[in-house]
Design a protein around this motif. Sequence first.
Motif, PDB file in Angstrom:
ATOM      1  N   LEU A 111      -6.701   5.896  15.363  1.00 38.43           N
ATOM      2  CA  LEU A 111      -5.359   5.689  14.796  1.00 38.43           C
ATOM      3  C   LEU A 111      -4.371   6.654  15.434  1.00 38.43           C
ATOM      4  O   LEU A 111      -4.737   7.783  15.764  1.00 38.43           O
ATOM      5  N   LEU A 171      -0.693   4.444  -0.713  1.00 39.89           N
ATOM      6  CA  LEU A 171      -2.014   4.732  -0.139  1.00 39.89           C
ATOM      7  C   LEU A 171      -2.537   6.026  -0.747  1.00 39.89           C
ATOM      8  O   LEU A 171      -1.895   7.080  -0.625  1.00 39.89           O
ATOM      9  N   ARG A 194      -5.809  13.539   9.042  1.00 33.96           N
ATOM     10  CA  ARG A 194      -5.374  12.403   9.869  1.00 33.96           C
ATOM     11  C   ARG A 194      -6.385  11.276   9.774  1.00 33.96           C
ATOM     12  O   ARG A 194      -6.026  10.105   9.654  1.00 33.96           O
ATOM     13  N   ALA A 195      -7.668  11.640   9.805  1.00 34.67           N
ATOM     14  CA  ALA A 195      -8.714  10.620   9.704  1.00 34.67           C
ATOM     15  C   ALA A 195      -8.633   9.917   8.351  1.00 34.67           C
ATOM     16  O   ALA A 195      -8.783   8.690   8.260  1.00 34.67           O
ATOM     17  N   LEU A 196      -8.369  10.688   7.295  1.00 33.32           N
ATOM     18  CA  LEU A 196      -8.289  10.102   5.951  1.00 33.32           C
ATOM     19  C   LEU A 196      -7.160   9.082   5.851  1.00 33.32           C
ATOM     20  O   LEU A 196      -7.282   8.072   5.154  1.00 33.32           O
ATOM     21  N   LEU A 197      -6.082   9.360   6.568  1.00 31.44           N
ATOM     22  CA  LEU A 197      -4.957   8.415   6.562  1.00 31.44           C
ATOM     23  C   LEU A 197      -5.409   7.070   7.116  1.00 31.44           C
ATOM     24  O   LEU A 197      -5.110   6.007   6.553  1.00 31.44           O
ATOM     25  N   GLY A 198      -6.148   7.107   8.228  1.00 26.30           N
ATOM     26  CA  GLY A 198      -6.662   5.876   8.826  1.00 26.30           C
ATOM     27  C   GLY A 198      -7.662   5.189   7.907  1.00 26.30           C
ATOM     28  O   GLY A 198      -7.645   3.957   7.765  1.00 26.30           O
ATOM     29  N   LEU A 199      -8.511   5.978   7.274  1.00 24.40           N
ATOM     30  CA  LEU A 199      -9.506   5.399   6.367  1.00 24.40           C
ATOM     31  C   LEU A 199      -8.838   4.751   5.160  1.00 24.40           C
ATOM     32  O   LEU A 199      -9.241   3.663   4.717  1.00 24.40           O
ATOM     33  N   ALA A 200      -7.802   5.425   4.634  1.00 25.58           N
ATOM     34  CA  ALA A 200      -7.115   4.873   3.455  1.00 25.58           C
ATOM     35  C   ALA A 200      -6.425   3.561   3.804  1.00 25.58           C
ATOM     36  O   ALA A 200      -6.487   2.584   3.048  1.00 25.58           O
ATOM     37  N   GLN A 201      -5.798   3.518   4.993  1.00 26.68           N
ATOM     38  CA  GLN A 201      -5.118   2.273   5.384  1.00 26.68           C
ATOM     39  C   GLN A 201      -6.141   1.187   5.679  1.00 26.68           C
ATOM     40  O   GLN A 201      -5.954   0.031   5.305  1.00 26.68           O
ATOM     41  N   GLY A 202      -7.239   1.563   6.323  1.00 31.55           N
ATOM     42  CA  GLY A 202      -8.302   0.588   6.598  1.00 31.55           C
ATOM     43  C   GLY A 202      -8.882   0.024   5.311  1.00 31.55           C
ATOM     44  O   GLY A 202      -9.133  -1.181   5.207  1.00 31.55           O
ATOM     45  N   SER A 203      -9.054   0.898   4.313  1.00 30.39           N
ATOM     46  CA  SER A 203      -9.607   0.448   3.034  1.00 30.39           C
ATOM     47  C   SER A 203      -8.700  -0.578   2.365  1.00 30.39           C
ATOM     48  O   SER A 203      -9.175  -1.520   1.726  1.00 30.39           O
ATOM     49  N   ALA A 204      -7.386  -0.379   2.521  1.00 31.64           N
ATOM     50  CA  ALA A 204      -6.452  -1.330   1.909  1.00 31.64           C
ATOM     51  C   ALA A 204      -6.702  -2.730   2.450  1.00 31.64           C
ATOM     52  O   ALA A 204      -6.612  -3.729   1.726  1.00 31.64           O
ATOM     53  N   TRP A 205      -7.060  -2.831   3.740  1.00 33.57           N
ATOM     54  CA  TRP A 205      -7.309  -4.141   4.359  1.00 33.57           C
ATOM     55  C   TRP A 205      -8.696  -4.661   4.012  1.00 33.57           C
ATOM     56  O   TRP A 205      -8.847  -5.855   3.715  1.00 33.57           O
ATOM     57  N   ILE A 229     -13.897   1.633   9.720  1.00 32.58           N
ATOM     58  CA  ILE A 229     -13.960   0.184   9.907  1.00 32.58           C
ATOM     59  C   ILE A 229     -14.963  -0.126  11.015  1.00 32.58           C
ATOM     60  O   ILE A 229     -15.009   0.584  12.029  1.00 32.58           O
ATOM     61  N   GLU A 280      -8.807  -5.924   0.554  1.00 32.52           N
ATOM     62  CA  GLU A 280      -8.081  -7.191   0.474  1.00 32.52           C
ATOM     63  C   GLU A 280      -8.969  -8.346   0.908  1.00 32.52           C
ATOM     64  O   GLU A 280      -8.998  -9.406   0.281  1.00 32.52           O
ATOM     65  N   ALA A 330      -9.879   8.625  -0.008  1.00 30.32           N
ATOM     66  CA  ALA A 330     -10.637   8.027   1.102  1.00 30.32           C
ATOM     67  C   ALA A 330     -11.690   8.999   1.646  1.00 30.32           C
ATOM     68  O   ALA A 330     -12.287   8.738   2.695  1.00 30.32           O
TER      69      ALA A 330
END
Lengths: 350, 224
Positions: free
Chosen positions: B52, B185, A334-345, B196, A348, B190
């Motif tokens: 999240l 993704l 679950r944490a990795l999902l947040g990290l992966a989405q955060g990395s996308a931003w 962040i 960017e 990751a």
Amino acid sequence: MGKEVFRAGVWGVAVTTILALLIVIGSRNLAHFDAALVGYTFATLFAVFGITYRYAMWLQRPPTALYWRRGWQVFFRRGFLLRNLGAWVGRLTGEFALNRFIFRRDRARWGAHILIMWGCLIAAAITFPLVFGWIHFETLPEDHTWYRAYLFGFPGFAFPIDSLFAFLVFHGLVWASFLVTAGVMLAMRRRMRDHGAAALQQFGEDLLPLILLFAVSVTGLMLSASYTWMKGYAYDFLAILHAATVILTLLWLPFGKFFHIFQRPAQLGVSFYKDAGERLEQARCRRCNDPFASQMHIDDLMEVERKLGFQYEIDDRAALGADHYQRICPRCRRALLGLAQGSAWTNEER
Amino acid sequence: MGVPEKLEFFVDPNRCIGCQACVQACSECDTHRGYPMIHLEYVDRAASVQTLPVICMHCDQPTCAEVCPADAIKRTEDGVVQSARKPRCIACNNCVLACPFGVPRMQSDLMMMMKCDMCYDRTSIGKKPMCATVCPSQALFYGTREEIELLRPRSRPIDRFQFGRQTITTRVKMMVPRTGRVEYLDVASAMHSEPIGNRLAATDDSEGLDDLMFAAYEEGDAQR
């Protein structure tokens, strides 16, 4: 025809043939077989074929096959058999006979289930041996006020016809009907009032089985009422109606919700698998290093996923520290999902 | 009646403020009353405030359902992966360990897996899921594609996730930058990413922490 279908078909035919032979043998070459019940017999044979076929297909699914194999392995593991046998008796009593796990889920659900379950078990224990001619009763030649029960043609115990025992035994299906009818009422009440149940229920899966059980119970009770208090009024029609409801229920057994009766014992195998897993080495998450499951379970699951065609293998093992995504615990996923989405931003913004 | 196709679930973890409103609302859902199914996850609590919400992504090919030995998990025609069917679930834990998003929960005392079913009692009659109804920052948004495009002009939704060699597509969408080239993704990659706002991780003593807190206070004071 696939290999699995063929294998399941062979199992279905084999088990059905064995039952047919047992009916012939147990009724002493059909000497004690009641021809009026032939419809019930053929419906039962069809149900046995359907149940065995579906069960064999189910057992060939990779996750089921693995649990089936592992369940027996851990149960018979040397040094644990006695302990496992003790646990088996405890679980059979607590979880199966008393439905304790359903009690913990919901009291109303438990009330409905235990009434239906015991009603059906009593009815099945009476009906099938009688239909197959495995049990029959004869009056004693020396005293016509006594009955003797015969099992597979062998003489058993005798009892007076007008005893309380005889009354209870010969009305066994009536008592079973009372239990099932009450259980169906409780289940229907829950399904009509519970918003959650109403949203998820399907007619074929959830309501039809209740309707069938109700129909069997009520038509059975009408038969008793007809010969007890109404001098056999409309008995022939009621007998056909009751037979139709029972045969429909038997034909529906391999499909839909009724099949859980045969799947549910897998819960026992799983409980022994879990017991064994607790004693064995624990898998540690490659990200947080916390133990999260038994290593046996993780290894087995990776094998199952490969057989199902999933490819959770990680190629860049050196960089990511894991060769398989299964080696990461659910919390870290679950944490990795947040990290992966955060990395996308953040990528960017750079 | 199923969930209307035009109504979609959009998740934007970047907007999550960790308020737990979704967790409280989730436990009000009629299909799992009293048990919240949403995960409000701290990415690295010691180092960052990043949180999240994790709901079921409702995969097109759900791993949880495939690995279930009891056929207890079904995906309905509207693409919603339902919670385990109560008569069938044998509490084996396969789904909990296999879900790539880490969504299902095992209720060991009830001998049953439970997971987010997108508040099926509500969404199947056109209402919003409980969590999306209460989320104050709209990290959880349930609506049409047109609505989300109007609300988030800088974002676009994607539904592809990579876990090692495995690609998973989902009914639930996740928001990524509109202008970026991100098509999916890559979750597994990751592994060593930093949370962040991971400024606290750089400090290894309380003095550094004090400095950061003071700087934040001053910044806030200047804005006032």
